[in-house]
Design an enzyme around this catalytic site. Structure first.
Site, mmCIF file in Angstrom:
data_model
loop_
_atom_site.group_PDB
_atom_site.id
_atom_site.type_symbol
_atom_site.label_atom_id
_atom_site.label_comp_id
_atom_site.label_asym_id
_atom_site.label_seq_id
_atom_site.Cartn_x
_atom_site.Cartn_y
_atom_site.Cartn_z
ATOM 1 N N HIS A 88 0.837 -1.214 0.000
ATOM 2 C CA HIS A 88 0.000 0.000 0.000
ATOM 3 C C HIS A 88 0.870 1.262 0.000
ATOM 4 O O HIS A 88 0.529 2.257 -0.646
ATOM 5 C CB HIS A 88 -0.958 0.001 1.194
ATOM 6 C CG HIS A 88 -1.813 -1.233 1.262
ATOM 7 N ND1 HIS A 88 -2.428 -1.649 2.404
ATOM 8 C CD2 HIS A 88 -2.124 -2.155 0.302
ATOM 9 C CE1 HIS A 88 -3.087 -2.777 2.154
ATOM 10 N NE2 HIS A 88 -2.913 -3.102 0.890
ATOM 11 N N HIS A 247 -9.518 -2.120 -4.232
ATOM 12 C CA HIS A 247 -8.357 -2.463 -3.401
ATOM 13 C C HIS A 247 -7.402 -3.399 -4.142
ATOM 14 O O HIS A 247 -6.179 -3.273 -4.015
ATOM 15 C CB HIS A 247 -8.760 -3.080 -2.059
ATOM 16 C CG HIS A 247 -7.562 -3.260 -1.196
ATOM 17 N ND1 HIS A 247 -6.993 -2.221 -0.488
ATOM 18 C CD2 HIS A 247 -6.732 -4.322 -1.015
ATOM 19 C CE1 HIS A 247 -5.892 -2.642 0.099
ATOM 20 N NE2 HIS A 247 -5.708 -3.911 -0.204
ATOM 21 N N HIS A 274 -1.201 -10.969 -5.094
ATOM 22 C CA HIS A 274 0.216 -10.621 -4.956
ATOM 23 C C HIS A 274 1.146 -11.591 -5.686
ATOM 24 O O HIS A 274 2.125 -11.186 -6.287
ATOM 25 C CB HIS A 274 0.608 -10.560 -3.481
ATOM 26 C CG HIS A 274 -0.060 -9.442 -2.753
ATOM 27 N ND1 HIS A 274 0.057 -8.128 -3.158
ATOM 28 C CD2 HIS A 274 -0.864 -9.433 -1.668
ATOM 29 C CE1 HIS A 274 -0.645 -7.352 -2.340
ATOM 30 N NE2 HIS A 274 -1.211 -8.123 -1.430
HETATM 31 ZN ZN LIG Z 1 -3.819 -4.748 -0.009
#
Ligand SMILES: [Zn+2]
Length: 316
Positions: A88, A247, A274
């Protein structure tokens, strides 16, 4: 034209922060309190993390080659020193145009704050940016790059125009999430207004398993959207009806930032996370023949390359 607004003369130069940023918080997975101090740095230094709590304050550069884990968060590490959940903060640097900065941290995980990048963005805006005497290098996709895992995939295609576009879809077997898509021309404004405050999310049924595995120890309704089978447990509900996919795009920004240069191309992702994001960044770096670095986004005769591009797309 949009790209002239996005990439004005100022954006040609590399930037760092004007002032020092300091903040504290707890790690989402470790639950540990951490202090962070971000200082300006010089041209071509990139984003570097320094573990101030370890002997010699080891430096870990935020680049794809230093990724050591992508399980529930992106972790970078060098010789036993690591920093996790960098995505982030990295997204905030990438989205706000911070090319170079030193992140001093006294623990193993970046504070989760409210689960989004909004605090980081606010602090970057308060600091302001300082142009550095070096041109920014953009990574322009010239040939398609694809990664996949089961039914998940990401395509990175040459740009239609000299811009970065995102088309990201999620598809969860859950009534609140199921299918959501987010497609935009990427800009600092889109990042600030439409992505930056989208929070991380998790399923109530997974919380016990995560905790048993030493994860989500700092997780709470203060820093994550928690979803049960029938409801969203956070009192205020969602910040956007499609906060979940936003997000995921934010995470993608943080992970693609690890290629080390702003990307110009069309990113199309389906159910990525990810692990696949990291695979993409690695593949980009492993295939230098499929992109080129340029410090100029102007004067490109993109229309002349369209027939060739369509031909390539037909073959992937
Ligand atoms: Zn995240």
């Amino acid at each position: 034209m949009a790209h002239l607004l996005l990439y004005n003369a100022d954006m040609k130069m590399q930037h760092t922060l004007k002032d020092i940023i300091e903040f504290s918080g707890i790690g989402l997975h470790t639950g540990q309190p951490v202090n962070v101090r971000i200082t300006p740095s010089g041209p071509d230094t990139g984003i570097r993390f320094y573990r101030k709590d370890l002997p010699g304050s080891p430096c870990i550069k935020a680049v794809s080659a230093n990724v050591i884990s992508t399980s529930y968060a992106t972790t970078i590490g060098v010789k036993g020193a690591s920093v996790s959940t960098i995505e982030h903060l990295m997204a905030a640097f990438y989205g706000m145009g911070v090319d170079n900065a030193n992140v001093e941290i006294d623990g193993p995980e970046v504070p989760i704050m409210d689960g989004s990048a909004v605090d980081f963005i606010g602090m970057i805006e308060s600091s302001g940016l300082m142009a550095l005497p070096a041109l920014r290098q953009y990574l322009v996709i010239k040939k398609p790059i694809r990664v996949s895992e089961d039914d998940k995939y990401i395509f990175l295609l040459p740009p239609d125009d000299m811009e970065f576009t995102i088309d990201y879809s999620i598809d969860f077997a859950h009534p609140f999430l199921n299918k959501q898509s987010f497609a935009r021309l990427f800009s600092q404004d889109v990042f600030r207004k439409e992505l930056g405050s989208a929070r991380t999310f998790g399923f109530l049924k997974d919380v016990e398993t995560l905790r048993a595995n030493g994860l989500a120890r700092g997780g709470s309704l203060e820093n994550a959207i928690v979803i049960s089978d029938t409801e969203i447990l956070n009192e205020g509900g969602l910040r956007y009806p499609d906060e979940f996919v936003r997000h995921k795009v934010l995470d993608m920004m943080g992970d693609i930032a690890l290629v080390g240069a702003p990307v110009i191309g069309q990113l199309i992702a389906y159910r990525s996370g990810h692990s696949l994001n990291h695979k993409l960044a690695q593949k980009v770096l492993d295939k230098p023949g499929r992109w080129e670095l340029t410090d100029s986004l102007a004067d490109k005769d993109v229309m002349s390359s369209m027939p060739a591009l369509l031909e390539k797309l037909a073959t992937i």
